[in-house]
Design an enzyme around this catalytic site. Sequence first.
Site, PDB file in Angstrom:
ATOM      1  N   ASN A  58     -85.772 -49.264  78.713  1.00 62.92           N
ATOM      2  CA  ASN A  58     -85.388 -49.292  77.643  1.00 62.92           C
ATOM      3  C   ASN A  58     -86.988 -48.713  76.929  1.00 62.92           C
ATOM      4  O   ASN A  58     -86.955 -49.584  76.487  1.00 62.92           O
ATOM      5  CB  ASN A  58     -84.559 -49.656  76.731  1.00 62.92           C
ATOM      6  CG  ASN A  58     -84.494 -49.081  75.430  1.00 62.92           C
ATOM      7  OD1 ASN A  58     -84.885 -47.877  75.045  1.00 62.92           O
ATOM      8  ND2 ASN A  58     -83.780 -50.058  74.351  1.00 62.92           N
ATOM      9  N   ARG A  61     -81.864 -46.214  79.850  1.00 63.05           N
ATOM     10  CA  ARG A  61     -81.348 -45.810  77.881  1.00 63.05           C
ATOM     11  C   ARG A  61     -81.662 -44.394  77.689  1.00 63.05           C
ATOM     12  O   ARG A  61     -83.102 -44.439  77.907  1.00 63.05           O
ATOM     13  CB  ARG A  61     -81.222 -46.535  77.696  1.00 63.05           C
ATOM     14  CG  ARG A  61     -80.505 -46.731  76.690  1.00 63.05           C
ATOM     15  CD  ARG A  61     -80.677 -48.070  75.314  1.00 63.05           C
ATOM     16  NE  ARG A  61     -79.866 -47.300  74.363  1.00 63.05           N
ATOM     17  CZ  ARG A  61     -80.209 -47.267  72.441  1.00 63.05           C
ATOM     18  NH1 ARG A  61     -81.587 -47.680  72.468  1.00 63.05           N
ATOM     19  NH2 ARG A  61     -79.346 -47.453  72.054  1.00 63.05           N
ATOM     20  N   HIS A  83     -73.966 -45.873  70.425  1.00 63.37           N
ATOM     21  CA  HIS A  83     -73.900 -47.161  71.069  1.00 63.37           C
ATOM     22  C   HIS A  83     -72.536 -47.394  72.219  1.00 63.37           C
ATOM     23  O   HIS A  83     -71.576 -47.983  72.572  1.00 63.37           O
ATOM     24  CB  HIS A  83     -72.812 -47.793  70.229  1.00 63.37           C
ATOM     25  CG  HIS A  83     -74.007 -48.601  68.850  1.00 63.37           C
ATOM     26  ND1 HIS A  83     -73.991 -48.554  68.215  1.00 63.37           N
ATOM     27  CD2 HIS A  83     -75.543 -48.824  69.305  1.00 63.37           C
ATOM     28  CE1 HIS A  83     -74.675 -49.491  66.716  1.00 63.37           C
ATOM     29  NE2 HIS A  83     -76.420 -48.545  67.942  1.00 63.37           N
ATOM     30  N   ARG A 104     -79.735 -48.730  57.272  1.00 66.09           N
ATOM     31  CA  ARG A 104     -79.056 -46.754  56.981  1.00 66.09           C
ATOM     32  C   ARG A 104     -77.897 -46.714  56.193  1.00 66.09           C
ATOM     33  O   ARG A 104     -77.176 -47.946  56.572  1.00 66.09           O
ATOM     34  CB  ARG A 104     -78.962 -46.836  58.175  1.00 66.09           C
ATOM     35  CG  ARG A 104     -79.628 -46.312  58.732  1.00 66.09           C
ATOM     36  CD  ARG A 104     -79.396 -45.911  61.241  1.00 66.09           C
ATOM     37  NE  ARG A 104     -79.765 -47.354  61.498  1.00 66.09           N
ATOM     38  CZ  ARG A 104     -79.466 -47.024  63.161  1.00 66.09           C
ATOM     39  NH1 ARG A 104     -78.366 -46.114  63.007  1.00 66.09           N
ATOM     40  NH2 ARG A 104     -79.877 -47.846  64.122  1.00 66.09           N
ATOM     41  N   GLU A 125     -75.661 -54.537  77.256  1.00 69.74           N
ATOM     42  CA  GLU A 125     -76.063 -53.034  77.795  1.00 69.74           C
ATOM     43  C   GLU A 125     -76.594 -52.725  78.532  1.00 69.74           C
ATOM     44  O   GLU A 125     -76.577 -51.616  79.597  1.00 69.74           O
ATOM     45  CB  GLU A 125     -76.769 -51.926  76.391  1.00 69.74           C
ATOM     46  CG  GLU A 125     -75.855 -51.682  75.216  1.00 69.74           C
ATOM     47  CD  GLU A 125     -76.378 -51.690  73.698  1.00 69.74           C
ATOM     48  OE1 GLU A 125     -76.890 -52.378  73.582  1.00 69.74           O
ATOM     49  OE2 GLU A 125     -76.247 -50.146  73.109  1.00 69.74           O
TER      50      GLU A 125
END
Length: 401
Positions: free
Chosen positions: A7, A93, A182, A243, A387
């Site tokens: 990642n 990723r 996601h 956010r 993940e």
Amino acid sequence: MKVLVLNSGSSSIKYQLFRTADWEAIAFGLVARIGEPKGELKLNWREQDGPLQSRQDALPIPTHEAGIDHIVAGLRTSGALAGFSELAAIGHRVVHGGEHFQRPTIVDDRVVEAIREVVPLAPLHNPGHLSGIEVARRLFPTVPSVAVFDTAFHQSMPPTAYRYAIPEHLYTQHRVRRYGFHGTSHLYVAKRAAAFLGKELAGCNLITLHLGNGASATAIRAGRSLDTSMGLTPLEGLVMGTRCGDIDPALHFFLSTNLGLDTAALDDLFNRRSGLLGICGVNDMREIERLAAAGDERAKLAIGITTHRLKKYIGAFYAELGKVDAIVFTGGIGENSAGIRRGACQGLERLGIRLDEAANAARGQSGERCISTTQSEVGVLVIPTNEELEIARQALAAVGR
Ligand code: ADP
């Protein structure tokens, strides 16, 4: 065989090495502060089911290439990886695949170009991913690199869910639409939830709630993404650590007209200074819960706005799906915060959602579990996400192993 998952971000690379025989993560770690005077190197590994061992170094890591060199050297000296021939694939990723990718894809020059094409849609993420991919292809020319996209799972959304009500040319010429993110996590927990319920994924309608620093909700019909809360970028939807999630788009004109904020200032405000941080000055949910328990009104409001928004999405997605088998909580907050789960599910008994208060609040629980009562028509599950494991499995499947 083994699969390495990378990642790669703009200044860091997280990695995990999986043994495919039992999908055990035999090594994992991080290279951070790439390009800064003092870089950071972390490696954890396990020898033959022995205890976890760790090593940490601080040294300059000028480039992604140097970072991946360090990762490989660490994996080799620790004995986790004997040689490249052990690697069946490298899974990367990739946050944004635009409309190009509906599934994991073996990387070639065309794929690199397509990921580059959507850099304007993910300027903070895709350039870092590209650096990792290009270095991996150069260093391991014989090992296939597979790109696994956060957006891919949501490519099944119909236009009614993915189009915005704005002029058509913005979609046809500039690809402005909702993409969702996601996806790897939503798909992983959906598969695990189906197994938990003893059903095929294709026979399940689910609402999956990934609640970490970033947060998103997905409506899954018959195992496929029908709608999701994030949009063109990961800013839309739920309240997140920093956010804002959903706001009135007119706020942009208001702030630029009345406060003179330019686009960079608005980006910083909505992406990095809003959400939980904006409401109460803290973005870590553990700390917010501690403050709220001590009577802090701003912390209570931050939790209140978070659960209010979650409930809104559960209601909206329930209406879209018609019938729901289970609501699934995942991510750091979804897996650990009984209070947020309770707040999101409270008062939804008429929808067939009945939380088992004791099971929800039970301390020291980890792993997959059901937190709804036996009378609940809709299951409420906690499923820890993974993940990296999903990326590793998808990468191996993509190379046909
Ligand atoms: P990321 O999106 O960065 O991967 P995580 O999924 O790790 O983030 O989630 C981070 C969030 O989870 C933080 O807000 C953190 O406070 C929260 N969290 C972790 N453990 C707990 C806990 N025991 N109780 C409440 N919140 C928690």
